[in-house]
Enzyme design. Structure first.
Site, PDB file in Angstrom:
ATOM      1  N   ASN A  81       0.815  -1.215   0.000  1.00 21.77           N
ATOM      2  CA  ASN A  81       0.000   0.000   0.000  1.00 21.77           C
ATOM      3  C   ASN A  81       0.853   1.271   0.000  1.00 21.77           C
ATOM      4  O   ASN A  81       0.372   2.337   0.339  1.00 21.77           O
ATOM      5  CB  ASN A  81      -0.989  -0.007   1.182  1.00 21.77           C
ATOM      6  CG  ASN A  81      -0.289  -0.199   2.520  1.00 21.77           C
ATOM      7  OD1 ASN A  81       0.924  -0.009   2.616  1.00 21.77           O
ATOM      8  ND2 ASN A  81      -1.043  -0.556   3.545  1.00 21.77           N
ATOM      9  N   HIS A 120      -7.494   6.128   9.902  1.00 19.69           N
ATOM     10  CA  HIS A 120      -6.362   5.438   9.250  1.00 19.69           C
ATOM     11  C   HIS A 120      -6.855   4.639   8.041  1.00 19.69           C
ATOM     12  O   HIS A 120      -7.149   3.453   8.125  1.00 19.69           O
ATOM     13  CB  HIS A 120      -5.681   4.516  10.268  1.00 19.69           C
ATOM     14  CG  HIS A 120      -4.347   4.036   9.826  1.00 19.69           C
ATOM     15  ND1 HIS A 120      -3.416   3.507  10.697  1.00 19.69           N
ATOM     16  CD2 HIS A 120      -3.764   4.001   8.611  1.00 19.69           C
ATOM     17  CE1 HIS A 120      -2.332   3.166  10.031  1.00 19.69           C
ATOM     18  NE2 HIS A 120      -2.530   3.443   8.751  1.00 19.69           N
TER      19      HIS A 120
HETATM   20  P1  NAD Z   1      10.369   1.860   3.592  1.00 18.04           P
HETATM   21  O1  NAD Z   1      11.001   0.835   4.451  1.00 18.04           O
HETATM   22  O2  NAD Z   1      10.420   1.685   2.113  1.00 18.04           O
HETATM   23  O3  NAD Z   1      10.956   3.303   3.907  1.00 18.04           O
HETATM   24  C1  NAD Z   1      11.231   3.742   5.186  1.00 18.04           C
HETATM   25  C2  NAD Z   1      12.347   4.773   5.091  1.00 18.04           C
HETATM   26  O4  NAD Z   1      12.494   5.394   6.367  1.00 18.04           O
HETATM   27  C3  NAD Z   1      13.708   4.156   4.752  1.00 18.04           C
HETATM   28  O5  NAD Z   1      14.235   4.792   3.615  1.00 18.04           O
HETATM   29  C4  NAD Z   1      14.544   4.421   6.003  1.00 18.04           C
HETATM   30  O6  NAD Z   1      15.898   4.634   5.723  1.00 18.04           O
HETATM   31  C5  NAD Z   1      13.871   5.666   6.543  1.00 18.04           C
HETATM   32  N1  NAD Z   1      14.145   5.906   7.956  1.00 18.04           N
HETATM   33  C6  NAD Z   1      14.042   5.048   8.988  1.00 18.04           C
HETATM   34  N2  NAD Z   1      14.396   5.636  10.135  1.00 18.04           N
HETATM   35  C7  NAD Z   1      14.737   6.902   9.829  1.00 18.04           C
HETATM   36  C8  NAD Z   1      15.194   8.007  10.590  1.00 18.04           C
HETATM   37  N3  NAD Z   1      15.393   7.903  11.908  1.00 18.04           N
HETATM   38  N4  NAD Z   1      15.427   9.160   9.943  1.00 18.04           N
HETATM   39  C9  NAD Z   1      15.261   9.269   8.600  1.00 18.04           C
HETATM   40  N5  NAD Z   1      14.830   8.253   7.827  1.00 18.04           N
HETATM   41  C10 NAD Z   1      14.577   7.081   8.438  1.00 18.04           C
HETATM   42  O7  NAD Z   1       8.845   1.929   4.081  1.00 18.04           O
HETATM   43  P2  NAD Z   1       7.606   2.603   3.349  1.00 18.04           P
HETATM   44  O8  NAD Z   1       6.859   1.592   2.541  1.00 18.04           O
HETATM   45  O9  NAD Z   1       8.044   3.862   2.692  1.00 18.04           O
HETATM   46  O10 NAD Z   1       6.698   2.908   4.638  1.00 18.04           O
HETATM   47  C11 NAD Z   1       7.154   3.813   5.623  1.00 18.04           C
HETATM   48  C12 NAD Z   1       6.196   3.852   6.783  1.00 18.04           C
HETATM   49  O11 NAD Z   1       4.958   4.406   6.387  1.00 18.04           O
HETATM   50  C13 NAD Z   1       5.809   2.490   7.369  1.00 18.04           C
HETATM   51  O12 NAD Z   1       6.778   1.964   8.219  1.00 18.04           O
HETATM   52  C14 NAD Z   1       4.535   2.822   8.098  1.00 18.04           C
HETATM   53  O13 NAD Z   1       4.815   3.317   9.396  1.00 18.04           O
HETATM   54  C15 NAD Z   1       3.934   3.942   7.251  1.00 18.04           C
HETATM   55  N6  NAD Z   1       2.795   3.435   6.469  1.00 18.04           N
HETATM   56  C16 NAD Z   1       1.571   3.992   6.714  1.00 18.04           C
HETATM   57  C17 NAD Z   1       0.460   3.507   6.035  1.00 18.04           C
HETATM   58  C18 NAD Z   1      -0.894   4.107   6.234  1.00 18.04           C
HETATM   59  O14 NAD Z   1      -1.904   3.465   5.910  1.00 18.04           O
HETATM   60  N7  NAD Z   1      -0.989   5.331   6.725  1.00 18.04           N
HETATM   61  C19 NAD Z   1       0.600   2.452   5.114  1.00 18.04           C
HETATM   62  C20 NAD Z   1       1.884   1.967   4.854  1.00 18.04           C
HETATM   63  C21 NAD Z   1       2.961   2.451   5.555  1.00 18.04           C
END
Ligand code: NAD
Length: 411
Positions: free
Chosen positions: A158, A344
């Site tokens: 997603n 959400h």
């Molecule tokens: P991803 O793993 O592709 O990307 C996460 C990024 O965060 C990575 O590039 C990582 O290096 C970076 N990161 C981690 N810790 C960090 C820090 N302290 N400072 C700076 N950058 C940091 O994941 P994604 O698919 O992009 O998803 C990210 C987040 O979005 C998920 O973990 C989840 O919490 C949230 N999400 C929300 C929904 C929703 O329905 N609202 C759905 C999916 C994901």
């Protein structure tokens, strides 16, 4: 190793699945469209979920209790027990009662069954926690590591859904869409009032905190708006991508927020990012900035956000993530000024549900057959962070205070 890769197929497993309630108007709902487009690959080339089969129609409601992620026939056919419930809070909840002999727990970020250390302690047979979506912070990941429980999620399922929601909310805030819609619904034609907080985004500085799958998708979608794009991340993107999108990289979040008009948050919640947007960081933002947070509620300090909106330091706040979830009825983000929050929902569009349901089935098929789960789906395995977990999380726990979700009462 907690992966049963060297074992034979598992039998007689108890799978406990916590999903959100069915629609108040009943199940199945009447669908607005006949189906969803068929995708072939994710943007970086990763393959879509690849279970041996699915027992559902893509585009149907799968994420609520009666939808059951389309897993009932598959699991029952193999002789496993499959318990689905939305009742997740407190010691008398179905979730807590079913936990002690559960082998597998499936939960969603939208209606999270918080797997705290106390609950993990009660779940002595638990070996696998699957997130039907992305973001596994509702699990005490430290406790999962200590107990050698595998935690995995459906990476990419997603990410674009969330990116689309974030772009929608950036525009909703800057253009001040929701109050304008309110004038239409209430009646009236007060153009001066309706336009008094409405700006063009063209020319603004827009930054993302984390440019992983979602953050990068947001940057790509914002580029055609002729804005100046910024990002910070603990992993820097390639220079080719930076050049193609015209990105300015910031070594830290303080540097990014100091120059941006709009900040969109896309890092996971883990101890390093919890409370990142506190009073001090928000104080470094320009007066009149906007924050969109579709990552996790706890990355922003609840009361600091409210104060910044009330004082006018922030011009607007939007997102779809809260802490805890469901947000108690008196959660101040429900009533703070100039917000454009949704519940959400960004990652559980009907389109996304088909992908996360298929991904959960793929994970279960691997687990039950004793085959390895895709590395990119892994958050915790073998007592440590693994796969996407090792790339994007830090060790520790961010579930503290989640029992407050029990204060919510359905309206
Ligand atoms: P991803 O793993 O592709 O990307 C996460 C990024 O965060 C990575 O590039 C990582 O290096 C970076 N990161 C981690 N810790 C960090 C820090 N302290 N400072 C700076 N950058 C940091 O994941 P994604 O698919 O992009 O998803 C990210 C987040 O979005 C998920 O973990 C989840 O919490 C949230 N999400 C929300 C929904 C929703 O329905 N609202 C759905 C999916 C994901």
């Amino acid at each position: 190793m907690s992966s049963p890769s060297a074992q034979r197929a598992l039998s007689n497993q108890k799978v406990v699945c916590v999903l959100y309630d069915d629609p108040a108007a009943g199940f199945p709902p009447k669908y607005a469209r006949e189906g969803i487009p068929t995708l072939t690959r994710y943007p970086d080339g990763q393959a879509l979920p690849s279970p041996s089969a699915v027992d559902f129609t893509p585009g149907h409601l799968l994420g609520s209790v009666s939808g059951g992620l389309g897993l009932e026939r598959f699991l029952a056919g193999l002789g496993h027990r499959f318990i689905v419930t939305a009742d997740k809070e407190g010691p008398d909840s179905v979730f807590e009662r079913e936990l002690p002999d559960a082998d597998v727990v499936i939960s969603q970020p939208f209606w999270p069954a918080y797997l705290t250390a106390e609950r993990i302690e009660k779940a002595q047979r638990l070996k696998l926690a699957i997130t039907a979506g992305i973001g596994s912070d509702h699990v005490d990941l430290q406790a999962a590591m200590d107990r050698n429980i595998t935690v995995c999620e459906v990476t990419w399922c997603n990410s674009v859904s969330v990116a689309e929601h974030a772009v929608m909310q950036i525009l909703a805030l800057v253009r001040d869409y929701i109050p304008q819609y309110g004038w239409v619904v209430r009646g009236g034609w007060n153009i001066a009032d309706a336009a008094s907080r409405s700006y063009d985004i063209e020319g603004m500085d827009v930054g993302v905190v984390a440019a992983g799958r979602i953050g990068l998708a947001v940057l790509k979608r914002m580029k055609p708006f002729d804005v100046k794009l910024h990002y910070t991340d603990r992993h820097r993107l390639s220079l080719d991508v930076e050049k193609e999108l015209g990105l300015t990289f910031h070594e830290n979040v303080e540097s990014l927020v100091g120059v941006c008009d709009v900040v969109s948050i896309h890092c996971p919640l883990h101890p390093e990012t919890e409370d990142m947007f506190d009073e001090a960081l928000i104080g470094k933002m320009k007066r009149g900035s906007y924050i969109v947070n579709t990552a996790r509620g706890k990355i922003c300090n609840r009361d600091a956000i409210v104060r910044a909106l009330e004082s006018g330091h922030l011009a607007g706040y939007a997102g779809d993530v809260w802490f805890p979830q469901p947000a108690p009825n008196d959660h101040p983000w429900r009533t703070m000024p100039n917000h454009a929050m949704t519940p959400h929902t960004s990652g559980t569009s009907l389109s996304a549900q088909a992908r996360y349901a298929a991904g959960v089935r793929e994970i279960l098929e691997c687990w039950l057959d004793g085959r390895p789960i895709r590395n990119e789906y892994l958050i915790v395995q073998g007592g440590g962070l693994a796969g996407t977990g090792a790339h994007s999380y830090s060790e520790g726990d961010s579930t503290g205070g989640s029992e407050e979700a029990g204060r919510y009462t359905a309206g």
